[in-house]
Scaffold this motif. Structure first.
Motif, PDB file in Angstrom:
ATOM      1  N   VAL A  51      60.715  65.418 -17.715  1.00  0.00           N
ATOM      2  CA  VAL A  51      59.811  66.409 -18.023  1.00  0.00           C
ATOM      3  C   VAL A  51      60.110  67.790 -17.646  1.00  0.00           C
ATOM      4  O   VAL A  51      59.934  67.801 -16.241  1.00  0.00           O
ATOM      5  N   PRO A  52      60.443  68.650 -18.241  1.00  0.00           N
ATOM      6  CA  PRO A  52      60.669  69.912 -17.474  1.00  0.00           C
ATOM      7  C   PRO A  52      59.362  70.724 -17.196  1.00  0.00           C
ATOM      8  O   PRO A  52      58.449  70.386 -17.790  1.00  0.00           O
ATOM      9  N   SER A  53      59.502  71.635 -16.121  1.00  0.00           N
ATOM     10  CA  SER A  53      58.368  72.452 -15.759  1.00  0.00           C
ATOM     11  C   SER A  53      58.972  73.420 -14.546  1.00  0.00           C
ATOM     12  O   SER A  53      59.841  73.131 -13.909  1.00  0.00           O
ATOM     13  N   SER A  54      58.412  74.736 -14.716  1.00  0.00           N
ATOM     14  CA  SER A  54      59.225  75.565 -14.056  1.00  0.00           C
ATOM     15  C   SER A  54      58.029  75.963 -12.726  1.00  0.00           C
ATOM     16  O   SER A  54      58.751  76.473 -11.718  1.00  0.00           O
ATOM     17  N   ASP A  55      56.925  75.322 -12.691  1.00  0.00           N
ATOM     18  CA  ASP A  55      56.004  75.730 -11.894  1.00  0.00           C
ATOM     19  C   ASP A  55      55.233  74.647 -11.309  1.00  0.00           C
ATOM     20  O   ASP A  55      54.588  74.776 -10.066  1.00  0.00           O
TER      21      ASP A  55
ATOM     22  N   VAL B  35      44.334  75.948 -18.558  1.00  0.00           N
ATOM     23  CA  VAL B  35      44.203  74.508 -17.930  1.00  0.00           C
ATOM     24  C   VAL B  35      45.486  74.027 -17.170  1.00  0.00           C
ATOM     25  O   VAL B  35      45.826  73.783 -16.095  1.00  0.00           O
ATOM     26  N   SER B  36      46.736  74.309 -17.940  1.00  0.00           N
ATOM     27  CA  SER B  36      48.025  74.056 -17.493  1.00  0.00           C
ATOM     28  C   SER B  36      48.175  74.764 -16.222  1.00  0.00           C
ATOM     29  O   SER B  36      48.763  74.188 -15.147  1.00  0.00           O
ATOM     30  N   ARG B  37      48.133  75.992 -16.235  1.00  0.00           N
ATOM     31  CA  ARG B  37      48.389  76.778 -15.079  1.00  0.00           C
ATOM     32  C   ARG B  37      47.263  76.514 -13.878  1.00  0.00           C
ATOM     33  O   ARG B  37      48.061  76.473 -12.796  1.00  0.00           O
ATOM     34  N   HIS B  38      46.237  76.371 -14.091  1.00  0.00           N
ATOM     35  CA  HIS B  38      45.371  76.071 -12.956  1.00  0.00           C
ATOM     36  C   HIS B  38      45.918  74.735 -12.501  1.00  0.00           C
ATOM     37  O   HIS B  38      45.482  74.212 -11.198  1.00  0.00           O
TER      38      HIS B  38
ATOM     39  N   GLY C 224      52.379  72.096 -20.060  1.00  0.00           N
ATOM     40  CA  GLY C 224      51.676  71.517 -18.972  1.00  0.00           C
ATOM     41  C   GLY C 224      51.800  69.705 -18.665  1.00  0.00           C
ATOM     42  O   GLY C 224      51.122  68.998 -18.280  1.00  0.00           O
ATOM     43  N   ALA C 225      52.917  69.048 -19.477  1.00  0.00           N
ATOM     44  CA  ALA C 225      53.208  67.619 -19.462  1.00  0.00           C
ATOM     45  C   ALA C 225      53.445  67.308 -17.996  1.00  0.00           C
ATOM     46  O   ALA C 225      52.815  65.980 -17.582  1.00  0.00           O
ATOM     47  N   ARG C 226      54.104  67.972 -17.347  1.00  0.00           N
ATOM     48  CA  ARG C 226      54.483  67.546 -16.003  1.00  0.00           C
ATOM     49  C   ARG C 226      53.315  67.624 -14.996  1.00  0.00           C
ATOM     50  O   ARG C 226      53.138  66.532 -14.266  1.00  0.00           O
ATOM     51  N   PRO C 227      52.462  68.865 -14.908  1.00  0.00           N
ATOM     52  CA  PRO C 227      51.343  68.814 -13.984  1.00  0.00           C
ATOM     53  C   PRO C 227      50.278  67.630 -14.376  1.00  0.00           C
ATOM     54  O   PRO C 227      49.803  66.937 -13.696  1.00  0.00           O
TER      55      PRO C 227
ATOM     56  N   ASP D 207      48.671  75.083 -10.132  1.00  0.00           N
ATOM     57  CA  ASP D 207      48.067  75.490  -8.902  1.00  0.00           C
ATOM     58  C   ASP D 207      47.526  74.487  -8.021  1.00  0.00           C
ATOM     59  O   ASP D 207      47.518  74.301  -6.685  1.00  0.00           O
ATOM     60  N   GLN D 208      46.595  73.783  -8.748  1.00  0.00           N
ATOM     61  CA  GLN D 208      45.991  72.735  -7.866  1.00  0.00           C
ATOM     62  C   GLN D 208      46.730  71.509  -7.335  1.00  0.00           C
ATOM     63  O   GLN D 208      46.475  71.127  -6.161  1.00  0.00           O
ATOM     64  N   LEU D 209      47.955  71.276  -8.216  1.00  0.00           N
ATOM     65  CA  LEU D 209      48.688  70.145  -7.536  1.00  0.00           C
ATOM     66  C   LEU D 209      49.629  70.612  -6.726  1.00  0.00           C
ATOM     67  O   LEU D 209      49.902  69.976  -5.680  1.00  0.00           O
ATOM     68  N   SER D 210      49.861  71.956  -6.628  1.00  0.00           N
ATOM     69  CA  SER D 210      50.748  72.622  -5.758  1.00  0.00           C
ATOM     70  C   SER D 210      50.090  72.650  -4.264  1.00  0.00           C
ATOM     71  O   SER D 210      50.521  72.482  -3.207  1.00  0.00           O
TER      72      SER D 210
END
Length: 283
Positions: free
Chosen positions: A180-184, A238-241, A115-118, A244-247
């Motif tokens: 910082v990598p992130s897939s979502d 937390v990371s997934r939510h 969850g570093a990028r979010p 989603d919130q940032l998206s």
């Protein structure tokens, strides 16, 4: 040097101190590139009651420092710009920017935190807002009382320091998002328009609330809007939510278009309220 020259009425008002601030700023800007008008203003000031006093003061200064070279208008611009911009890059704010950027990179590559990028995208928009709050006002500048009494103060000085804050924070935090990598999570640059909009909103609200209160409202409002729903999730993901919130807030053309429209609105409001900065934190 331009083809336009200040009329005698404008110069006379500037010399006797009756010229409104906005006209005085415009004339001072013109004088930076027009030696002819600068000479006319100098002669007009010498003809006022303050002329003999200024002449005596100039002679006293020259007598005290006979070796001082004559100042050139061009070379003076760089020190003047550095003086205007200095509070924007000193103190704890610049280390804080580096800490946010490097912290996200270390979380991703050393701690393997997905969850570093979010998290970076959630915090990044408030970094320039905080920089603006810490770069303008008597709390940030020991010479604020002196600066606030000059025609170059007010919104012009606030915008110079805001530009420095943005010039430092935007590339550093965007570069950190790239590595910082992130897939979502949204892309590394998705925070730029929100960050710009929040900064303009803080400047616009500053005319009513004061700059520090306005930055607290805008920056705090953003963090509450992004983080409060995530922290309230029952499953603990937390990371997934957060992704989603940032998206929802910054991902996609519709969201970015909304931020662009909001930035234009805040800029228009700031322009309409620009004279409020003439009185901001002067007392």
């Amino acid at each position: 040097m331009t083809g336009w020259h200040a009329p005698d009425r404008l110069i006379a008002g500037y010399a006797d101190g009756s010229l409104p601030d906005a006209d005085a700023w415009s004339l001072e800007k013109h004088l930076e590139s027009c030696a002819s008008c600068a000479g006319r203003v100098s002669r007009a000031v010498r003809a006022t009651a303050a002329g003999p006093v200024l002449t005596d003061l100039r002679q006293a200064v020259l007598a005290a420092a006979p070796q001082a070279p004559a100042a050139e208008p061009g070379p003076l611009r760089a020190p003047r710009l550095l003086w205007a911009a200095a509070p924007a890059v000193r103190g704890a704010w610049l280390p804080a920017v580096l800490l946010v950027a490097l912290g996200a990179v270390l979380l991703a590559h050393v701690a393997d935190f997905s969850g570093a990028r979010p998290l970076l995208l959630a915090v990044a928009p408030v970094v320039p807002v905080a920089g603006v709050a810490l770069s303008y006002g008597r709390h940030a500048d020991p010479l604020h009382e002196l600066a606030a009494s000059t025609p170059s103060a007010g919104l012009r000085l606030a915008l110079v320091r805001t530009a420095v804050v943005l010039a430092v924070s935007l590339p550093l935090l965007t570069l950190a998002g790239v590595v910082v990598p992130s897939s979502d999570a949204p892309g590394a640059a998705a925070w730029l328009l929100p960050g710009l909009t929040l900064t303009l909103a803080a400047l616009a609200l500053g005319g009513w609330l004061g700059l520090r209160a306005a930055t607290a409202v805008t920056g705090g409002g953003w963090l509450c809007a992004v983080l409060a729903p995530v922290l309230a999730t029952p499953d603990g993901a937390v990371s997934r939510h957060l992704s989603d919130q940032l998206s929802l807030y910054v991902g996609g053309g519709a969201a970015q278009g909304g931020w662009a429209a909001a930035a234009a609105l805040c800029a228009a409001l700031l322009a309409a309220r620009r004279t409020a900065y003439d009185r901001l934190e002067r007392h």
